[in-house]
Design a protein around this motif. Structure first.
Motif, PDB file in Angstrom:
ATOM      1  N   VAL A 130       0.829  -1.213   0.000  1.00  0.00           N
ATOM      2  CA  VAL A 130       0.000   0.000   0.000  1.00  0.00           C
ATOM      3  C   VAL A 130       0.863   1.262   0.000  1.00  0.00           C
ATOM      4  O   VAL A 130       0.576   2.191  -0.778  1.00  0.00           O
ATOM      5  N   PRO A 131       1.937   1.350   0.794  1.00  0.00           N
ATOM      6  CA  PRO A 131       2.795   2.540   0.689  1.00  0.00           C
ATOM      7  C   PRO A 131       3.364   2.738  -0.715  1.00  0.00           C
ATOM      8  O   PRO A 131       3.457   3.878  -1.197  1.00  0.00           O
ATOM      9  N   ALA A 132       3.696   1.651  -1.422  1.00  0.00           N
ATOM     10  CA  ALA A 132       4.203   1.779  -2.792  1.00  0.00           C
ATOM     11  C   ALA A 132       3.116   2.318  -3.719  1.00  0.00           C
ATOM     12  O   ALA A 132       3.400   3.096  -4.641  1.00  0.00           O
ATOM     13  N   MET A 133       1.859   1.932  -3.477  1.00  0.00           N
ATOM     14  CA  MET A 133       0.749   2.401  -4.302  1.00  0.00           C
ATOM     15  C   MET A 133       0.507   3.901  -4.152  1.00  0.00           C
ATOM     16  O   MET A 133      -0.095   4.514  -5.035  1.00  0.00           O
ATOM     17  N   ARG A 134       0.954   4.470  -3.066  1.00  0.00           N
ATOM     18  CA  ARG A 134       0.753   5.912  -2.853  1.00  0.00           C
ATOM     19  C   ARG A 134       1.549   6.753  -3.833  1.00  0.00           C
ATOM     20  O   ARG A 134       1.283   7.940  -3.983  1.00  0.00           O
ATOM     21  N   ASP A 135       2.506   6.142  -4.511  1.00  0.00           N
ATOM     22  CA  ASP A 135       3.278   6.849  -5.526  1.00  0.00           C
ATOM     23  C   ASP A 135       2.604   6.809  -6.902  1.00  0.00           C
ATOM     24  O   ASP A 135       3.056   7.481  -7.818  1.00  0.00           O
ATOM     25  N   TYR A 136       1.549   6.029  -7.055  1.00  0.00           N
ATOM     26  CA  TYR A 136       0.865   5.918  -8.340  1.00  0.00           C
ATOM     27  C   TYR A 136       0.126   7.207  -8.656  1.00  0.00           C
ATOM     28  O   TYR A 136      -0.359   7.896  -7.755  1.00  0.00           O
ATOM     29  N   SER A 137      -0.021   7.509  -9.926  1.00  0.00           N
ATOM     30  CA  SER A 137      -0.745   8.709 -10.351  1.00  0.00           C
ATOM     31  C   SER A 137      -2.248   8.443 -10.482  1.00  0.00           C
ATOM     32  O   SER A 137      -2.983   9.288 -10.972  1.00  0.00           O
ATOM     33  N   TYR A 138      -2.691   7.273 -10.071  1.00  0.00           N
ATOM     34  CA  TYR A 138      -4.094   6.902 -10.169  1.00  0.00           C
ATOM     35  C   TYR A 138      -4.558   6.277  -8.861  1.00  0.00           C
ATOM     36  O   TYR A 138      -3.755   5.811  -8.050  1.00  0.00           O
ATOM     37  N   ARG A 139      -5.849   6.301  -8.668  1.00  0.00           N
ATOM     38  CA  ARG A 139      -6.468   5.781  -7.457  1.00  0.00           C
ATOM     39  C   ARG A 139      -6.610   4.262  -7.554  1.00  0.00           C
ATOM     40  O   ARG A 139      -7.040   3.736  -8.587  1.00  0.00           O
ATOM     41  N   VAL A 140      -6.268   3.587  -6.458  1.00  0.00           N
ATOM     42  CA  VAL A 140      -6.418   2.135  -6.369  1.00  0.00           C
ATOM     43  C   VAL A 140      -7.382   1.850  -5.227  1.00  0.00           C
ATOM     44  O   VAL A 140      -7.090   2.151  -4.070  1.00  0.00           O
ATOM     45  N   LEU A 141      -8.528   1.284  -5.558  1.00  0.00           N
ATOM     46  CA  LEU A 141      -9.481   0.885  -4.528  1.00  0.00           C
ATOM     47  C   LEU A 141      -9.068  -0.486  -4.013  1.00  0.00           C
ATOM     48  O   LEU A 141      -8.892  -1.416  -4.799  1.00  0.00           O
ATOM     49  N   LEU A 142      -8.887  -0.587  -2.712  1.00  0.00           N
ATOM     50  CA  LEU A 142      -8.343  -1.797  -2.105  1.00  0.00           C
ATOM     51  C   LEU A 142      -9.457  -2.706  -1.596  1.00  0.00           C
ATOM     52  O   LEU A 142     -10.172  -2.365  -0.661  1.00  0.00           O
ATOM     53  N   ASP A 143      -9.582  -3.849  -2.227  1.00  0.00           N
ATOM     54  CA  ASP A 143     -10.572  -4.849  -1.836  1.00  0.00           C
ATOM     55  C   ASP A 143      -9.869  -5.827  -0.893  1.00  0.00           C
ATOM     56  O   ASP A 143      -9.373  -6.866  -1.301  1.00  0.00           O
ATOM     57  N   ARG A 144      -9.830  -5.471   0.365  1.00  0.00           N
ATOM     58  CA  ARG A 144      -9.070  -6.237   1.366  1.00  0.00           C
ATOM     59  C   ARG A 144      -9.708  -7.579   1.710  1.00  0.00           C
ATOM     60  O   ARG A 144      -9.026  -8.489   2.164  1.00  0.00           O
ATOM     61  N   ASP A 145     -11.017  -7.700   1.531  1.00  0.00           N
ATOM     62  CA  ASP A 145     -11.732  -8.921   1.893  1.00  0.00           C
ATOM     63  C   ASP A 145     -12.352  -9.625   0.688  1.00  0.00           C
ATOM     64  O   ASP A 145     -13.192 -10.504   0.860  1.00  0.00           O
ATOM     65  N   ALA A 146     -11.993  -9.218  -0.511  1.00  0.00           N
ATOM     66  CA  ALA A 146     -12.553  -9.762  -1.762  1.00  0.00           C
ATOM     67  C   ALA A 146     -14.074  -9.625  -1.798  1.00  0.00           C
ATOM     68  O   ALA A 146     -14.758 -10.439  -2.394  1.00  0.00           O
ATOM     69  N   ARG A 147     -14.598  -8.573  -1.162  1.00  0.00           N
ATOM     70  CA  ARG A 147     -16.050  -8.342  -1.164  1.00  0.00           C
ATOM     71  C   ARG A 147     -16.561  -8.004  -2.562  1.00  0.00           C
ATOM     72  O   ARG A 147     -17.659  -8.396  -2.936  1.00  0.00           O
ATOM     73  N   ILE A 148     -15.779  -7.262  -3.317  1.00  0.00           N
ATOM     74  CA  ILE A 148     -16.215  -6.801  -4.629  1.00  0.00           C
ATOM     75  C   ILE A 148     -15.722  -7.751  -5.722  1.00  0.00           C
ATOM     76  O   ILE A 148     -16.506  -8.204  -6.555  1.00  0.00           O
ATOM     77  N   ALA A 149     -14.449  -8.042  -5.722  1.00  0.00           N
ATOM     78  CA  ALA A 149     -13.870  -8.902  -6.768  1.00  0.00           C
ATOM     79  C   ALA A 149     -14.550 -10.262  -6.822  1.00  0.00           C
ATOM     80  O   ALA A 149     -14.744 -10.818  -7.900  1.00  0.00           O
ATOM     81  N   SER A 150     -14.939 -10.783  -5.683  1.00  0.00           N
ATOM     82  CA  SER A 150     -15.557 -12.116  -5.660  1.00  0.00           C
ATOM     83  C   SER A 150     -16.967 -12.117  -6.248  1.00  0.00           C
ATOM     84  O   SER A 150     -17.484 -13.180  -6.597  1.00  0.00           O
ATOM     85  N   ARG A 151     -17.588 -10.965  -6.406  1.00  0.00           N
ATOM     86  CA  ARG A 151     -18.934 -10.895  -6.999  1.00  0.00           C
ATOM     87  C   ARG A 151     -18.908 -11.155  -8.505  1.00  0.00           C
ATOM     88  O   ARG A 151     -19.925 -11.478  -9.096  1.00  0.00           O
ATOM     89  N   PHE A 152     -17.766 -10.952  -9.096  1.00  0.00           N
ATOM     90  CA  PHE A 152     -17.652 -11.039 -10.539  1.00  0.00           C
ATOM     91  C   PHE A 152     -16.641 -12.126 -10.902  1.00  0.00           C
ATOM     92  O   PHE A 152     -15.903 -12.593 -10.070  1.00  0.00           O
ATOM     93  N   THR A 153     -16.576 -12.467 -12.150  1.00  0.00           N
ATOM     94  CA  THR A 153     -15.707 -13.555 -12.586  1.00  0.00           C
ATOM     95  C   THR A 153     -14.301 -13.044 -12.910  1.00  0.00           C
ATOM     96  O   THR A 153     -13.752 -13.366 -13.947  1.00  0.00           O
TER      97      THR A 153
END
Length: 155
Positions: free
Chosen positions: A95-118
């Motif tokens: 996560v600290p490395a992601m803070r250097d990105y020029s874009y927003r990264v939404l963190l799915d820590r519990d796979a709540r969102i990613a697991s809904r889709f294939t």
């Protein structure tokens, strides 16, 4: 016989509700790499999902050289499923490395969102959204094709 038909009808209806829910993109909020919340809104057009580092690297490479706000201007959000990453590793390094990105990264820590889709490993899953519903699902395993799709706004 009547009970069996009633049970079958119940299962069919329950299955259609579950399938319908999988096509709806909404009702969720995730924190980004800066702990700022993002809640799905009506302007959302694309959800990019990466289930692992390989998928995240594809997004990172596709966005290389793009200005800050590039995804937001296209009504795109990027969701990184970090649920399988050990918490100390994500907190101290990823996560600290992601803070250097020029874009927003939404963190799915519990796979709540990613697991809904294939969403699959080693690719980026592209969910095309219209009025809160998924109308198309694509997968990208190439930086160039993902970059081109982002430029066009659709695959």
């Amino acid at each position: 016989m009547k009970r069996m038909l009633s049970g079958l009808l119940f299962l069919l209806l329950a299955g259609s509700v579950v399938a319908q829910d999988a096509t709806v993109v909404g009702g969720w909020t995730l924190l980004d790499q800066f702990d700022k919340p993002y809640t799905v809104n009506a302007e959302l057009r694309v959800v990019l999902i990466a289930r692992d580092m390989a998928g995240s690297q594809l997004v990172k490479s596709a966005l290389e050289g793009r200005p800050a706000g590039y995804l937001e201007a296209r009504h795109v959000v990027f969701v990184a499923d970090i649920s399988r990453m050990p918490a100390p590793i994500s907190a101290m390094f990823a996560v600290p490395a992601m803070r250097d990105y020029s874009y927003r990264v939404l963190l799915d820590r519990d796979a709540r969102i990613a697991s809904r889709f294939t969403a699959q490993p080693e690719v980026v899953t592209w969910l095309q959204v219209e009025r809160g519903r998924v109308v198309d699902i694509r997968r990208f395993d190439s930086t160039d094709t993902l970059r081109q799709a982002l430029e066009r706004g659709a695959p």
